[in-house]
Enzyme design. Structure first.
Site, PDB file in Angstrom:
ATOM      1  CD  GLU A 138     -12.908  55.301  61.641  1.00 10.71           C
ATOM      2  OE1 GLU A 138     -12.699  56.298  60.946  1.00 10.71           O
ATOM      3  OE2 GLU A 138     -12.353  54.205  61.433  1.00 10.71           O
TER       4      GLU A 138
ATOM      5  CG  ASN B 229      -6.848  55.468  58.057  1.00 12.28           C
ATOM      6  OD1 ASN B 229      -5.746  55.122  57.612  1.00 12.28           O
ATOM      7  ND2 ASN B 229      -7.736  54.597  58.534  1.00 12.28           N
ATOM      8  CD1 TRP B 230      -4.215  59.769  53.429  1.00  7.93           C
ATOM      9  CD2 TRP B 230      -2.165  59.505  52.542  1.00  7.93           C
ATOM     10  NE1 TRP B 230      -3.813  60.986  52.940  1.00  7.93           N
ATOM     11  CE2 TRP B 230      -2.553  60.859  52.399  1.00  7.93           C
ATOM     12  CE3 TRP B 230      -0.922  59.112  52.068  1.00  7.93           C
ATOM     13  CZ2 TRP B 230      -1.728  61.803  51.787  1.00  7.93           C
ATOM     14  CZ3 TRP B 230      -0.097  60.047  51.467  1.00  7.93           C
ATOM     15  CH2 TRP B 230      -0.501  61.381  51.324  1.00  7.93           C
ATOM     16  CE  LYS B 231      -9.822  53.573  55.734  1.00  8.23           C
ATOM     17  NZ  LYS B 231     -11.174  53.041  55.621  1.00  8.23           N
TER      18      LYS B 231
ATOM     19  CD  GLU C 255     -10.343  49.660  56.730  1.00  5.87           C
ATOM     20  OE1 GLU C 255      -9.169  50.063  56.670  1.00  5.87           O
ATOM     21  OE2 GLU C 255     -11.312  50.333  56.298  1.00  5.87           O
TER      22      GLU C 255
ATOM     23  CG  HIS D 248      -9.241  51.461  61.044  1.00  2.42           C
ATOM     24  ND1 HIS D 248      -9.940  50.648  60.174  1.00  2.42           N
ATOM     25  CD2 HIS D 248      -9.595  52.735  60.742  1.00  2.42           C
ATOM     26  CE1 HIS D 248     -10.673  51.412  59.379  1.00  2.42           C
ATOM     27  NE2 HIS D 248     -10.482  52.682  59.706  1.00  2.42           N
TER      28      HIS D 248
ATOM     29  N   GLY E 255     -16.316  53.563  54.126  1.00  5.07           N
ATOM     30  CA  GLY E 255     -16.106  53.280  52.709  1.00  5.07           C
ATOM     31  C   GLY E 255     -17.378  52.886  51.969  1.00  5.07           C
TER      32      GLY E 255
ATOM     33  CB  SER F 113     -19.106  57.781  54.298  1.00  4.39           C
ATOM     34  OG  SER F 113     -18.894  56.448  53.880  1.00  4.39           O
TER      35      SER F 113
ATOM     36  N   GLY G   6     -11.190  58.742  55.649  1.00  5.48           N
ATOM     37  CA  GLY G   6     -10.524  57.757  54.791  1.00  5.48           C
ATOM     38  C   GLY G   6     -10.417  58.269  53.373  1.00  5.48           C
ATOM     39  N   GLY G   7     -11.284  57.772  52.503  1.00  2.00           N
ATOM     40  CA  GLY G   7     -11.236  58.087  51.075  1.00  2.00           C
ATOM     41  C   GLY G   7     -11.014  59.554  50.745  1.00  2.00           C
TER      42      GLY G   7
HETATM   43  P1  13P Z   1     -14.004  56.433  54.730  1.00  2.00           P
HETATM   44  O1  13P Z   1     -13.919  57.896  55.048  1.00  2.00           O
HETATM   45  O2  13P Z   1     -13.356  56.060  53.429  1.00  2.00           O
HETATM   46  O3  13P Z   1     -15.394  55.903  54.890  1.00  2.00           O
HETATM   47  O4  13P Z   1     -13.106  55.688  55.845  1.00  2.00           O
HETATM   48  C1  13P Z   1     -13.286  56.003  57.161  1.00  2.00           C
HETATM   49  C2  13P Z   1     -12.207  55.380  57.946  1.00  2.00           C
HETATM   50  O5  13P Z   1     -12.130  54.167  58.065  1.00  2.00           O
HETATM   51  C3  13P Z   1     -11.200  56.260  58.546  1.00  2.00           C
HETATM   52  O6  13P Z   1     -10.381  55.576  59.424  1.00  2.00           O
END
Ligand code: 13P
Length: 250
Positions: free
Chosen positions: A166, A9-11, A96, A94, A172, A212, A233-234
């Site tokens: 999640e 997930n590149w956000k 967010e 998600h 994050g 994470s 994510g990251g």
């Molecule tokens: P991180 O891997 O950066 O913690 O993000 C997880 C996430 O929100 C994937 O959708």
């Protein structure tokens, strides 16, 4: 058997030019991977990603979809628009989106209906906040999110639906749920699927862990029987690290 699935997930990261570069670097690194893989990019990167991923084993994903076919919904994107870009997966609900953009399980449900209608696989996200966990409300929150987001779906629909657990406090933050914690919570979600839908649905639906997850902890997490993959994510923005995650079992 549930085939492992690793999705990035590149956000809100990367331009189209950067997308092309990252995916060109990633493709050969995951050529031997045995799990299903997808990269969920921002809408504006879909076209560049589609071209770069053509013929590769990495599928294309988006990060949201609107429920209507078309109309006066400024700033929104329809399932048909995503399908035209050869999108196979879409992240829905998600945390967010729930936290900053008023997304609810009710709208997630409508979006999932629209995605399935265009043969796009929804990755439905659920997860509790730190306060909810600390006050002992995790199960209640997850029960509501799972049943409301997936309301009305039939066994056949679940062949295409993926769930991502999640925990909001692990996103994050560098704080991962322990493999045991994640396993236990995902087992609870599977139990909800068994009660509200069917045993078959519970056994066959892939449930991912997200929060994470990285090259250092992927093996321990994937060793857990209930964890069918990861939503990353990251670490998905770094081709080498993401490839190490996808190649966790090689
Ligand atoms: P991180 O891997 O950066 O913690 O993000 C997880 C996430 O929100 C994937 O959708």
């Amino acid at each position: 058997m549930r085939k492992p699935f690793i999705a990035g997930n590149w956000k809100m990261n990367k331009t189209s030019a950067e997308t092309k570069e990252i995916l060109a670097e990633l493709k050969p690194l995951v050529a031997e991977a045995t799990c299903d893989m997808a990269i969920c990019v921002p809408f504006t990167d879909l076209s560049a990603a589609r071209k770069e991923l053509r013929g590769s084993n990495i599928k294309l994903g988006a990060q949201n979809v609107h429920w209507a076919e078309s109309g006066a919904f400024t700033g929104e994107i329809s399932a048909a628009m995503l399908k035209e870009q050869r999108v196979d997966y879409v992240i829905l609900g998600h945390s967010e989106r729930r936290q900053y953009f008023g997304e609810t399980s009710e709208t997630v449900n409508k979006r999932a209906v629209a995605a399935l209608g265009s043969r796009i696989r929804p990755i439905v996200c659920v997860g509790e906040t730190l306060i909810e966990r600390e006050t002992g409300h995790t199960e209640e929150v997850l029960y509501a999110q799972v049943t409301e987001s997936l309301k009305g779906f039939k066994t056949r629909d679940f062949e295409k639906i993926i769930i991502a657990y999640e925990p909001v406090w692990a996103i994050g933050t560098g704080k991962t749920a322990t493999p045991e914690e994640a396993n236990e919570t995902i087992a609870f979600i599977r139990g909800v699927l068994a009660t509200k839908f069917s045993k078959l649905v519970a056994e066959n639906t892939r449930i991912l862990y997200g929060g994470s997850m990285n090259a250092g902890n992927v093996k321990q997490l994937m060793a857990m029987p209930e964890i069918d993959g990861g939503l990353i994510g990251g670490a998905s923005l770094k081709p080498e690290e993401f490839a190490r995650i996808c190649n966790y079992n090689l």
